[in-house]
Write a protein that holds these residues in place. Structure first.
Motif, PDB file in Angstrom:
ATOM      1  N   THR A  60      10.135   2.928  -6.314  1.00 44.04           N
ATOM      2  CA  THR A  60       8.920   3.491  -5.716  1.00 44.04           C
ATOM      3  C   THR A  60       7.924   3.875  -6.807  1.00 44.04           C
ATOM      4  O   THR A  60       6.715   3.654  -6.660  1.00 44.04           O
ATOM      5  N   LEU A  63       5.965   1.054  -7.940  1.00 42.43           N
ATOM      6  CA  LEU A  63       4.932   0.704  -6.953  1.00 42.43           C
ATOM      7  C   LEU A  63       3.758   1.681  -7.025  1.00 42.43           C
ATOM      8  O   LEU A  63       2.602   1.286  -6.844  1.00 42.43           O
ATOM      9  N   VAL A  64       4.077   2.966  -7.313  1.00 45.70           N
ATOM     10  CA  VAL A  64       3.000   3.948  -7.491  1.00 45.70           C
ATOM     11  C   VAL A  64       2.131   3.521  -8.669  1.00 45.70           C
ATOM     12  O   VAL A  64       0.894   3.523  -8.582  1.00 45.70           O
ATOM     13  N   ARG A  66       1.698   0.595  -9.796  1.00 40.34           N
ATOM     14  CA  ARG A  66       0.940  -0.595  -9.409  1.00 40.34           C
ATOM     15  C   ARG A  66      -0.285  -0.211  -8.581  1.00 40.34           C
ATOM     16  O   ARG A  66      -1.392  -0.731  -8.795  1.00 40.34           O
ATOM     17  N   ASN A  67      -0.078   0.744  -7.642  1.00 39.35           N
ATOM     18  CA  ASN A  67      -1.197   1.169  -6.800  1.00 39.35           C
ATOM     19  C   ASN A  67      -2.255   1.910  -7.610  1.00 39.35           C
ATOM     20  O   ASN A  67      -3.462   1.719  -7.404  1.00 39.35           O
ATOM     21  N   VAL A  97       6.184  -9.690  -7.635  1.00 36.27           N
ATOM     22  CA  VAL A  97       5.030  -8.793  -7.526  1.00 36.27           C
ATOM     23  C   VAL A  97       4.579  -8.296  -8.905  1.00 36.27           C
ATOM     24  O   VAL A  97       3.393  -8.184  -9.166  1.00 36.27           O
TER      25      VAL A  97
ATOM     26  N   CYS B 232      12.623   3.566   2.103  1.00 41.23           N
ATOM     27  CA  CYS B 232      12.713   4.257   0.818  1.00 41.23           C
ATOM     28  C   CYS B 232      12.603   5.753   1.027  1.00 41.23           C
ATOM     29  O   CYS B 232      11.930   6.227   1.928  1.00 41.23           O
ATOM     30  N   GLY B 276      -1.723   3.942  -1.726  1.00 42.27           N
ATOM     31  CA  GLY B 276      -2.041   4.860  -2.818  1.00 42.27           C
ATOM     32  C   GLY B 276      -0.814   5.420  -3.489  1.00 42.27           C
ATOM     33  O   GLY B 276       0.134   4.700  -3.796  1.00 42.27           O
ATOM     34  N   ASP B 277      -0.808   6.757  -3.698  1.00 41.18           N
ATOM     35  CA  ASP B 277       0.298   7.340  -4.455  1.00 41.18           C
ATOM     36  C   ASP B 277       1.469   7.711  -3.553  1.00 41.18           C
ATOM     37  O   ASP B 277       2.398   8.373  -3.982  1.00 41.18           O
ATOM     38  N   PRO B 279       3.429   5.328  -1.541  1.00 39.00           N
ATOM     39  CA  PRO B 279       3.840   4.065  -0.912  1.00 39.00           C
ATOM     40  C   PRO B 279       5.137   4.264  -0.123  1.00 39.00           C
ATOM     41  O   PRO B 279       6.053   4.930  -0.605  1.00 39.00           O
ATOM     42  N   TYR B 281       7.928   2.030   2.039  1.00 37.35           N
ATOM     43  CA  TYR B 281       8.290   0.643   2.322  1.00 37.35           C
ATOM     44  C   TYR B 281       9.710   0.612   2.809  1.00 37.35           C
ATOM     45  O   TYR B 281      10.413   1.640   2.812  1.00 37.35           O
ATOM     46  N   VAL B 329      10.152 -10.102   0.169  1.00 35.39           N
ATOM     47  CA  VAL B 329       9.703  -8.953  -0.612  1.00 35.39           C
ATOM     48  C   VAL B 329       9.773  -7.713   0.268  1.00 35.39           C
ATOM     49  O   VAL B 329       9.640  -7.821   1.493  1.00 35.39           O
ATOM     50  N   ILE B 333       4.559  -3.309   0.996  1.00 34.81           N
ATOM     51  CA  ILE B 333       3.895  -3.089  -0.296  1.00 34.81           C
ATOM     52  C   ILE B 333       2.787  -4.088  -0.586  1.00 34.81           C
ATOM     53  O   ILE B 333       1.956  -3.846  -1.460  1.00 34.81           O
ATOM     54  N   LEU B 334       2.785  -5.227   0.100  1.00 31.94           N
ATOM     55  CA  LEU B 334       1.752  -6.231  -0.152  1.00 31.94           C
ATOM     56  C   LEU B 334       0.914  -6.408   1.111  1.00 31.94           C
ATOM     57  O   LEU B 334       1.424  -6.255   2.223  1.00 31.94           O
TER      58      LEU B 334
END
Lengths: 111, 428
Positions: A60, A63-64, A66-67, A97, B232, B276-277, B279, B281, B329, B333-334
């Protein structure tokens, strides 16, 4: 335990991650990420050579990153990903990704 | 120079005695005064308990005049009812047996009815022939000590109450978590003609809502959808995503049962809702079951995966293998999901097992349990129906003990094996 140090290179910041990225350490890591200044077009590199363990909280956190980078118009790459973490990344499709590099590129020395 | 030499250090008994003699008049000039005004109460009673002598200190504590007590009252009369009983059953017999009793906590009743906590010590005085003459008693004021004890007791009761309150809150939390957790899973799996089903859910902690889920539901027309996933994170935020994911999957599958389309819908919903912060998923395996038509002939299965560990297929012939859905995936997230679809078939005697990574990520003395060991484990089981397979995997989870620190969901779908021809059985 987690220790993160930030270096600045001409291409953008490099975060050297040492230790575990898990439920307990990720909140701090996220704070570190939020404090990194990224400019449009830069590349944030997460150097995982010192990463000992990474669970879903760590995923996670990637991913943060990435964002956050996307918001700044920058990108994120992972480098020196340890094999167990790479297996997880592949399982969940994140190898498609994130740009994943075997080691740091030349010129990424400490500024 | 001082006119008098300082006193030499005490070196012999003579000089010590001289010093004592020098200070004695300053300390006590009368044994009677010491008795009367000592910092503790003194009393003497006859052997029957009648008060014979009481010192001034005790009289002032109790608020009696000497003539009200001496010769008129017994020691026990000064005690509270509980104290009287204790005196009668323990104190007096003990004193009679041992000749002395030390430091007993009691309460004296003052003239105005107030209670005075004291410590009582009594000694029997005997004559030269050893015959008991009277009882000498000292009474020490224990109010400070009692107040301290009561403070300790009060603090202990407060701590116990706080502990009980915390326990009650914890039980309440566990109830809430259990109710919400059940709402994230089907209360029971529906009956699918020609299919055996079994599921198991392991919650890592009764304090936290798990993020794993599974479901099985009818789409009508002999088609069924099943799914199993892992959101998650943990806790209420993850549970909210789990609920959203499960209901989105149901609604999307009703609308268009193509597994790829269902996962695209779920991806869009999560992607738009959580960005954003924060996520959020999930990993999911979603499948479509289509009865092949005739009874006992199995099901066609279409599986789509989004970042989820591969399903396991236990064959009737005793083999087992993974059914990977590579390339999928994480869902959410996408902006546009990447989903892969595979097709397989469940023949009689085959069982499909879906699970979350709590199973493969369990810590064992030799490291994480892992895919290879899991495959070896189920290969040894095969062929195995849905129920016994889930039972065996539940046993495996339990064998991990504390090594299992994540929630784990298991769902198995199996087609019953064909009854083997038995030449001795009579036709029915």
């Amino acid at each position: 335990m987690l220790k993160t140090t930030t270096r600045h290179t001409p291409d953008g910041p490099v975060l050297d991650v040492h230790g575990d990225l898990d439920f307990h350490t990720v909140p701090d890591f996220r704070k570190t990420l939020e404090g990194v200044s990224l400019l449009r077009g830069q590349r944030l590199v997460l150097n995982l050579a010192g990463l000992r363990f990474c669970d879903s909280s760590g995923i996670t956190a990637f991913l943060v990153a990435r964002n956050l980078a996307a918001t700044a118009g920058a990108e994120v790459a992972l480098t020196a990903v340890p094999e167990p973490t790479f297996r997880v990344l592949r399982l969940v499709g994140l190898d498609q990704v994130f740009p994943i590099e075997p080691a740091e590129r030349a010129g990424a020395d400490s500024a | 120079m001082s006119p008098r030499e300082p006193a030499p250090p005490p070196q012999d008994a003579g000089s010590l005695a001289e010093q004592a003699a020098a200070v004695a008049p300053l300390l006590e000039d009368s044994a009677e005064d010491l008795y009367e005004n000592a910092p503790c109460g003194y009393l003497s009673t006859l052997m029957n308990g009648t008060l014979a002598k009481v010192n001034g200190t005790l009289l002032s504590w109790l608020g009696y005049r000497r003539e009200e007590l001496v010769g008129r009252r017994r020691f026990a009369d000064l005690l509270t009812i509980g104290g009287k009983l204790y005196h009668e059953t323990h104190f007096a017999p003990l004193l009679q047996m041992q000749g002395e009793v030390h430091g007993i906590a009691m309460e004296l009743k003052a003239a105005d009815g107030a209670r005075l906590p004291v410590l009582v010590t009594s000694v029997v005085k005997t004559d030269a022939a050893g015959e008991p003459l009277l009882i000498r008693t000292t009474v020490t004021d224990a109010r400070d000590r009692r107040a301290y004890e009561q403070e300790l007791l009060r603090a202990r009761r407060a701590a116990e109450e706080a502990h009980r309150e915390a326990e009650r809150s914890r039980e309440h939390l566990h109830e809430v978590v259990a109710v919400l957790q059940r709402s994230l899973l089907p209360p029971s799996l529906p009956l699918v003609p020609g299919l055996e089903t079994a599921a198991h859910y392991h919650t890592a902690s009764p304090d936290h809502l798990g993020g794993d889920f599974y479901d099985l539901f009818s789409l009508g027309g002999g088609r069924w959808a099943f799914c199993l996933g892992d959101v998650c994170g943990k806790g209420p935020e993850a549970a909210a995503v789990t609920s959203l994911a499960r209901h989105t999957l149901r609604a999307a599958a009703m609308n268009d049962p193509d597994p790829e389309a269902v996962l695209h819908t779920l991806n869009s919903v999560l992607y738009e809702r959580y960005t954003g912060d924060d996520p959020r998923y999930c990993t999911v395996v979603l499948g479509l079951l289509e009865a092949a038509g005739l009874r006992d002939t199995g099901f066609d299965i279409t599986l789509a995966g989004g970042g989820h560990p591969p399903a396991l297929l236990l064959r009737d012939d005793g083999t087992a293998r993974y059914v990977p859905t590579p390339g999928g995936v994480l869902i959410g997230i996408l902006p546009r999901s990447s989903v892969t679809v595979v097709r397989t078939r469940l023949e009689p005697g085959d069982t499909l097992v879906l699970y979350t990574d709590g199973l493969t990520e369990a810590r064992t003395p030799a490291g994480r349990y892992g895919d290879e060991q899991l495959l070896a484990h189920v290969s040894a089981l095969a062929p195995s129906g849905a129920e016994p397979t889930v039972k065996a995997l539940t046993d495996l989870l339990e064998s991990f003990g504390n090594g299992l620190d994540d929630d784990t969901a298991i769902l198995a779908l199996g087609v019953p094996a064909r009854a083997h021809e038995n030449p001795t059985s009579s036709p029915c």
